[in-house]
Design a protein around this motif. Structure first.
Motif, PDB file in Angstrom:
ATOM      1  N   LYS A 104       0.850  -1.177   0.000  1.00 21.62           N
ATOM      2  CA  LYS A 104       0.000   0.000   0.000  1.00 21.62           C
ATOM      3  C   LYS A 104       0.893   1.235   0.000  1.00 21.62           C
ATOM      4  CE  LYS A 104      -3.471   2.466   2.756  1.00 21.62           C
ATOM      5  NZ  LYS A 104      -4.312   2.449   3.976  1.00 21.62           N
ATOM      6  N   PRO A 105       0.676   2.180  -0.896  1.00 22.37           N
ATOM      7  CA  PRO A 105       1.556   3.360  -0.956  1.00 22.37           C
ATOM      8  C   PRO A 105       1.228   4.368   0.154  1.00 22.37           C
ATOM      9  CG  PRO A 105      -0.139   3.505  -2.641  1.00 22.37           C
ATOM     10  CD  PRO A 105      -0.322   2.159  -1.991  1.00 22.37           C
ATOM     11  N   PHE A 106       2.279   4.933   0.707  1.00 21.40           N
ATOM     12  CA  PHE A 106       2.134   6.019   1.685  1.00 21.40           C
ATOM     13  C   PHE A 106       2.973   7.202   1.212  1.00 21.40           C
ATOM     14  CE2 PHE A 106       0.996   2.345   4.227  1.00 21.40           C
ATOM     15  CZ  PHE A 106      -0.040   2.816   5.027  1.00 21.40           C
ATOM     16  N   ASP A 107       2.476   8.395   1.450  1.00 21.57           N
ATOM     17  CA  ASP A 107       3.166   9.598   1.008  1.00 21.57           C
ATOM     18  C   ASP A 107       4.198  10.014   2.057  1.00 21.57           C
ATOM     19  OD1 ASP A 107       3.993  11.928  -0.156  1.00 21.57           O
ATOM     20  OD2 ASP A 107       2.182  13.069   0.320  1.00 21.57           O
ATOM     21  N   VAL A 108       5.462   9.711   1.790  1.00 23.02           N
ATOM     22  CA  VAL A 108       6.531  10.091   2.709  1.00 23.02           C
ATOM     23  C   VAL A 108       7.433  11.164   2.104  1.00 23.02           C
ATOM     24  CG1 VAL A 108       6.556   7.855   3.869  1.00 23.02           C
ATOM     25  CG2 VAL A 108       8.013   8.226   1.862  1.00 23.02           C
ATOM     26  N   ALA A 109       7.041  11.697   0.953  1.00 22.11           N
ATOM     27  CA  ALA A 109       7.839  12.736   0.304  1.00 22.11           C
ATOM     28  C   ALA A 109       7.916  13.974   1.197  1.00 22.11           C
ATOM     29  CB  ALA A 109       7.226  13.094  -1.046  1.00 22.11           C
ATOM     30  N   ASP A 110       9.102  14.511   1.315  1.00 24.02           N
ATOM     31  CA  ASP A 110       9.323  15.726   2.125  1.00 24.02           C
ATOM     32  C   ASP A 110       8.826  15.537   3.553  1.00 24.02           C
ATOM     33  OD1 ASP A 110      10.420  17.121  -0.065  1.00 24.02           O
ATOM     34  OD2 ASP A 110       8.399  17.631  -0.780  1.00 24.02           O
ATOM     35  N   ILE A 111       9.135  14.372   4.127  1.00 25.23           N
ATOM     36  CA  ILE A 111       8.692  14.105   5.493  1.00 25.23           C
ATOM     37  C   ILE A 111       9.281  15.134   6.461  1.00 25.23           C
ATOM     38  CG2 ILE A 111      10.616  12.511   5.920  1.00 25.23           C
ATOM     39  CD1 ILE A 111       7.032  12.210   7.328  1.00 25.23           C
ATOM     40  N   GLU A 112      10.446  15.687   6.119  1.00 25.59           N
ATOM     41  CA  GLU A 112      11.077  16.671   6.985  1.00 25.59           C
ATOM     42  C   GLU A 112      10.261  17.960   7.050  1.00 25.59           C
ATOM     43  OE1 GLU A 112      12.452  15.369   4.317  1.00 25.59           O
ATOM     44  OE2 GLU A 112      14.012  13.976   5.023  1.00 25.59           O
ATOM     45  N   LYS A 113       9.469  18.214   6.007  1.00 29.66           N
ATOM     46  CA  LYS A 113       8.689  19.455   5.951  1.00 29.66           C
ATOM     47  C   LYS A 113       7.282  19.296   6.522  1.00 29.66           C
ATOM     48  CE  LYS A 113      11.190  21.094   1.853  1.00 29.66           C
ATOM     49  NZ  LYS A 113      11.081  21.531   0.442  1.00 29.66           N
ATOM     50  N   LYS A 114       6.891  18.050   6.760  1.00 27.30           N
ATOM     51  CA  LYS A 114       5.553  17.831   7.331  1.00 27.30           C
ATOM     52  C   LYS A 114       5.557  18.238   8.795  1.00 27.30           C
ATOM     53  CE  LYS A 114       4.347  13.881   4.347  1.00 27.30           C
ATOM     54  NZ  LYS A 114       3.220  14.531   3.643  1.00 27.30           N
ATOM     55  N   SER A 115       4.397  18.663   9.278  1.00 31.60           N
ATOM     56  CA  SER A 115       4.278  18.999  10.695  1.00 31.60           C
ATOM     57  C   SER A 115       4.375  17.730  11.538  1.00 31.60           C
ATOM     58  CB  SER A 115       2.943  19.698  10.966  1.00 31.60           C
ATOM     59  OG  SER A 115       1.869  18.797  10.768  1.00 31.60           O
ATOM     60  N   VAL A 116       4.633  17.903  12.817  1.00 31.81           N
ATOM     61  CA  VAL A 116       4.720  16.751  13.718  1.00 31.81           C
ATOM     62  C   VAL A 116       3.388  16.009  13.752  1.00 31.81           C
ATOM     63  CG1 VAL A 116       5.029  16.033  16.112  1.00 31.81           C
ATOM     64  CG2 VAL A 116       6.525  17.781  15.132  1.00 31.81           C
ATOM     65  N   LEU A 245      13.311  -0.454  10.666  1.00 38.56           N
ATOM     66  CA  LEU A 245      12.127  -0.655   9.829  1.00 38.56           C
ATOM     67  C   LEU A 245      11.424   0.666   9.564  1.00 38.56           C
ATOM     68  CD1 LEU A 245      10.584  -3.889  11.442  1.00 38.56           C
ATOM     69  CD2 LEU A 245      11.975  -3.729   9.371  1.00 38.56           C
ATOM     70  N   LEU A 246      11.357   1.508  10.607  1.00 34.02           N
ATOM     71  CA  LEU A 246      10.755   2.829  10.448  1.00 34.02           C
ATOM     72  C   LEU A 246      11.551   3.671   9.465  1.00 34.02           C
ATOM     73  CD1 LEU A 246       8.853   5.149  11.169  1.00 34.02           C
ATOM     74  CD2 LEU A 246      10.238   5.563  13.216  1.00 34.02           C
ATOM     75  N   GLY A 247      12.878   3.631   9.571  1.00 36.43           N
ATOM     76  CA  GLY A 247      13.710   4.392   8.649  1.00 36.43           C
ATOM     77  C   GLY A 247      13.523   3.947   7.210  1.00 36.43           C
ATOM     78  N   ARG A 248      13.404   2.627   7.007  1.00 30.14           N
ATOM     79  CA  ARG A 248      13.163   2.103   5.662  1.00 30.14           C
ATOM     80  C   ARG A 248      11.830   2.591   5.122  1.00 30.14           C
ATOM     81  NH1 ARG A 248      12.547  -4.140   5.529  1.00 30.14           N
ATOM     82  NH2 ARG A 248      14.634  -4.014   6.453  1.00 30.14           N
ATOM     83  N   PHE A 249      10.808   2.638   5.993  1.00 33.90           N
ATOM     84  CA  PHE A 249       9.489   3.136   5.589  1.00 33.90           C
ATOM     85  C   PHE A 249       9.566   4.598   5.170  1.00 33.90           C
ATOM     86  CE2 PHE A 249       5.730   5.509   7.125  1.00 33.90           C
ATOM     87  CZ  PHE A 249       4.807   5.066   6.179  1.00 33.90           C
ATOM     88  N   LEU A 250      10.283   5.412   5.939  1.00 41.44           N
ATOM     89  CA  LEU A 250      10.388   6.835   5.628  1.00 41.44           C
ATOM     90  C   LEU A 250      11.151   7.075   4.323  1.00 41.44           C
ATOM     91  CD1 LEU A 250      11.193   8.265   9.175  1.00 41.44           C
ATOM     92  CD2 LEU A 250       8.990   8.256   7.996  1.00 41.44           C
ATOM     93  N   ALA A 251      12.012   6.122   3.960  1.00 37.12           N
ATOM     94  CA  ALA A 251      12.793   6.265   2.730  1.00 37.12           C
ATOM     95  C   ALA A 251      12.060   5.735   1.499  1.00 37.12           C
ATOM     96  CB  ALA A 251      14.129   5.545   2.880  1.00 37.12           C
ATOM     97  N   THR A 252      11.168   4.745   1.699  1.00 31.87           N
ATOM     98  CA  THR A 252      10.531   4.080   0.550  1.00 31.87           C
ATOM     99  C   THR A 252       9.032   4.293   0.457  1.00 31.87           C
ATOM    100  OG1 THR A 252      10.172   2.015   1.795  1.00 31.87           O
ATOM    101  CG2 THR A 252      12.288   2.275   0.652  1.00 31.87           C
ATOM    102  N   GLY A 253       8.376   4.596   1.595  1.00 26.91           N
ATOM    103  CA  GLY A 253       6.922   4.734   1.587  1.00 26.91           C
ATOM    104  C   GLY A 253       6.205   3.397   1.595  1.00 26.91           C
ATOM    105  N   ARG A 254       6.934   2.311   1.872  1.00 26.34           N
ATOM    106  CA  ARG A 254       6.334   0.975   1.893  1.00 26.34           C
ATOM    107  C   ARG A 254       6.467   0.362   3.279  1.00 26.34           C
ATOM    108  NH1 ARG A 254       8.624  -2.400  -3.169  1.00 26.34           N
ATOM    109  NH2 ARG A 254      10.383  -2.526  -1.712  1.00 26.34           N
TER     110      ARG A 254
END
Length: 450
Positions: A104-116, A245-254
């Protein structure tokens, strides 16, 4: 420069069956499951039914108290069973996997710019927020409450555990992205505890080198030696392998729950490391790896101190474990003189057997026998010898059994988790189920005060 914390109390239990750092084959897995009991405090409500098709990352369950907090599927496939127990309690959701995993795709693009708030919503929907534990109470976190600090444990000091930094492999490149996010989610600092001498270069965090015997790797030990928890405060805890695992998710969105798992123990044939997806059926993984030629075997999801026996409905790999252990059951063992045997093969903490004079550095082939029955609690200071926190463990256990809230608070109940009493349980002359007592006490205390 890392802060070095030396632990003087504790106990290393050296067991036969350490796993070499080699890749091994495992059985084909045709069943994956999500077990709500792996997430203390999670009150499950269904989002799927039998026959539904899901993707890896699709929500299976949501938390009754916080509906945005969800448990998601580790693989894609068909939901084939919703297993229920007494009072229709959900024991697990079983999935028959596809040949090729669909994510399932998740939008992790520009996660650094998203609010907390947006980031926490993303972690809640993807299921990764459920990998954090809240202290006090050692239960799932409340997304609405900002933690004072976040602690990451990278030193797995329990028997036969693998090195967390070795197990995360190439995912080490994603750690900084995860740490950066965690640093924004807390009002304090991100603390990472590693084994003394480990090389880990990360920013936006404090690194603590832990030196000493088990339980030097436990989160409670680090918290107790850095910033102890007071009433009204809360911190979040996560393991290094889960953070990877969390870091991989933030990098791939999967939601890719594949991880390296250690197969170890004296009854584990071809011990080593294999890539496994969380939730895999452990019996299927170990179908051809168990040595039954020398008697009955106990298969454990996790380590011998805090893991769970693989039996009956409990058969799916917990997302919090990177170790599967096989040791002798011991129920078919017959010894001359029984518990009074003076065999040098007996492990001894208090010099009751000759092995105590040989040394504790040798490897022992211990089985799962209790070797004695439950009895009245004996105040002998034996807990304190292996308990490195600045807490009186025997008095805390007695107060927890009596459920004396005032004494429990005064004696430090907010700082502990069941795993902290695993060694106390191992050396306990009274044969009490200390981890169960602490777990029950924390759950009752949470209900009473919240």
């Amino acid at each position: 420069m890392a802060n070095v914390i030396k632990i003087k109390k504790g106990l290393d239990i050296n067991l036969v069956g350490k796993a070499p750092k080699v890749e091994v084959k495992v059985g084909t897995v045709q069943s994956y499951g999500v077990v709500p009991d792996n997430f203390p405090g999670f009150v499950p409500r269904l989002e799927v039914k039998v026959g539904d098709r899901v993707q890896a990352g699709s929500a299976l369950l949501y938390h009754k108290e916080t509906p945005t907090l969800k448990l998601t599927a580790p693989v894609s496939g068909e939901v084939v069973d919703v297993k229920r127990g007494a009072k229709r309690k959900i024991l697990y959701i079983e999935i028959r996997p596809d040949a090729t995993i669909e994510y399932k795709p998740f939008d992790v693009a520009d996660i650094e710019k998203k609010s907390v708030e947006e980031a926490i919503t993303l972690l809640s929907e993807s299921g990764f927020l459920s990998l954090f534990r809240n202290r006090p109470y050692d239960r799932i976190v409340n997304p609405a409450v900002k933690p004072r600090d976040i602690y990451v444990t990278a030193y797995q000091s329990a028997p036969l555990e693998g090195d967390a930094l070795d197990l995360i492999g190439d995912d080490v490149q994603h750690l900084q992205k995860a740490v950066n996010l965690l640093s924004r989610m807390t009002s304090g600092r991100v603390h990472i505890s590693v084994k003394a001498g480990a090389k880990l270069s990360l920013t936006n965090c404090e690194i603590h080198e832990m030196e000493g015997s088990h339980p030097a790797g436990n989160a409670s030990v680090v918290i107790n030696h850095t910033r102890p928890i007071n009433k009204g405060e809360n911190v979040w805890v996560i393991g290094m392998t889960e953070l990877a695992l969390l870091g991989r998710f933030l990098a791939t969105g999967r939601v890719d729950m594949r991880r390296k798992v250690v197969f170890a123990g004296s009854r584990m044939e071809s011990a080593g490391v294999a890539d496994v997806i969380c939730g895999a059926d452990i019996n299927q993984l170990c179908a051809e790896k168990i040595d039954n030629s020398r008697g009955n075997v106990r298969l454990i999801d996790g380590n011998v101190l805090t893991g769970t026996q693989v039996i009956g409905d409990y058969r799916h790999l917990s997302p919090f474990h990177s170790l599967i252990t096989a040791i002798p059951e011991g129920d078919d063992t017959h010894e001359m003189f029984g518990w009074a045997s003076l065999s040098p093969k007996r492990f001894s903490v208090n010099r009751a057997y000759p092995s105590a004079f040989v040394g504790k550095n040798r490897d022992y082939d211990l089985d799962a026998r209790l070797k004695g029955g439950p009895r009245a609690i004996i105040v002998s200071n034996e807990y304190d010898k292996v308990f490195p926190l600045d807490i009186y463990p025997e008095q805390l256990i007695k107060a927890t059994i009596a459920f004396d809230i005032d004494k429990m608070e005064a004696l430090g109940i907010y700082e502990v988790a069941p795993e902290d009493f695993a060694l106390c349980e191992f050396v306990d002359t009274s044969k009490l189920e200390l981890q169960y007592i602490v777990r029950k006490g924390l759950d009752q205390l949470y209900k009473e005060l919240n």
